[in-house]
Design an enzyme around this catalytic site. Structure first.
Site, short mmCIF file in Angstrom:
data_model
loop_
_atom_site.label_atom_id
_atom_site.label_comp_id
_atom_site.label_asym_id
_atom_site.label_seq_id
_atom_site.Cartn_x
_atom_site.Cartn_y
_atom_site.Cartn_z
CG ASP A 12 -1.83 1.16 1.31
OD1 ASP A 12 -2.48 1.46 0.30
OD2 ASP A 12 -1.91 1.80 2.38
CG ASP A 14 -1.10 8.63 2.34
OD1 ASP A 14 -0.12 8.83 3.08
OD2 ASP A 14 -1.99 9.46 2.16
CG ASP A 209 -1.87 2.72 6.34
OD1 ASP A 209 -2.20 2.27 5.22
OD2 ASP A 209 -2.26 3.83 6.76
#
Length: 260
Positions: A12, A14, A209
């Protein structure tokens, strides 16, 4: 160490590799080390607004070596899925990333107020207005398939506030029409499977995240996952969560911790 057990690493963006305009400490170095070990790498994002080229540029701006050919966006996967189904014409609530992806896949993008289309595709769109949502809703009522690039209700702005995401725009059309849209992006399988193929296959590890999209998506496919505590989900979010990552680390350097 964790990295020894896997061939394909799906990242992933950001909250994992950068936060807003700033690089996440240790991210660039960790990617370089994985490449030196011959590991397959793919960058996977629910954001349908950017083209792969723009995503790669963004990564390079924070010191992460990246090529557009390593990027799988929800827009790319959505376009591929629709092309495979023979969708010839679509109306888009979305930005350049999804418009370009559809066009390159051979799907005509209708503009203005068409009478009919095969599908209405909803992605993140900072220029969405009432007219666009009205046209999309009418087309769905006339029989067009409703497809969303991703379900994200909000988009995390650089100043810490939340902006309406693709899921919020989808909700407006769903509420109007009573039709549930099909979602392609995380946590659903199509985007993750496409990213896995882009990384070259082999045993995958998904690194993210967010418990609700990244980790849940990996769990749904029976894949292992690493939750890094540099973004949205923190250690407290793990308490009582039905979604559990295989590993948890402060940042990407945890991939190389001895004894892991």
């Amino acid at each position: 160490m964790i990295a020894d057990a896997y061939e394909a690493f799906l990242f992933d963006l950001d909250g994992v590799l950068y936060r807003g305009a700033d690089p996440v400490p240790g991210a660039a170095e960790s990617l370089t080390r994985l490449r030196s070990l011959g590991k397959g790498i793919a960058f996977v994002t629910n954001n349908s607004g950017r083209t792969p080229e723009r995503v790669a540029e963004r990564l390079r701006s924070v010191g992460v070596d990246a090529d557009a050919g390593e990027v799988e966006t929800s827009a790319l996967t959505t376009a591929a899925v629709l092309a495979e189904r023979g969708i010839g014409r679509a109306f888009v609530v979305g930005e350049v990333g999804v418009v370009d992806a559809l066009s390159e896949a051979g799907v005509e993008v209708a503009t203005g107020e068409p009478d009919t289309v095969d599908a209405v595709v909803v992605g993140w769109d900072r220029n969405a207005d009432y007219t666009k949502l009205r046209v999309a809703s009418v087309l769905v009522q006339r029989g067009a398939r409703l497809v969303a690039t991703n379900p994200d209700a909000s988009f995390p702005a650089a100043d810490g506030t939340k902006w309406p995401g693709a899921g919020a725009l989808l909700a407006a059309i769903e509420t109007t029409t009573g039709v549930r849209g099909e979602v392609i992006g995380k946590p659903y399988a199509p985007l993750l499977l496409a990213a896995h193929a882009r990384a070259g296959g082999g045993r995958p590890l998904l690194i993210g995240d967010r418990l609700d999209t990244d980790i849940a998506g990996a769990a749904g496919l029976g894949w292992d996952s690493l939750l890094v505590l540099t973004g949205i989900s923190g250690a407290r979010d793990l308490e009582g969560s039905p979604v559990r990552p295989t590993y948890v680390a402060d940042d990407l350097r945890g991939l190389f911790a001895e004894g892991s």
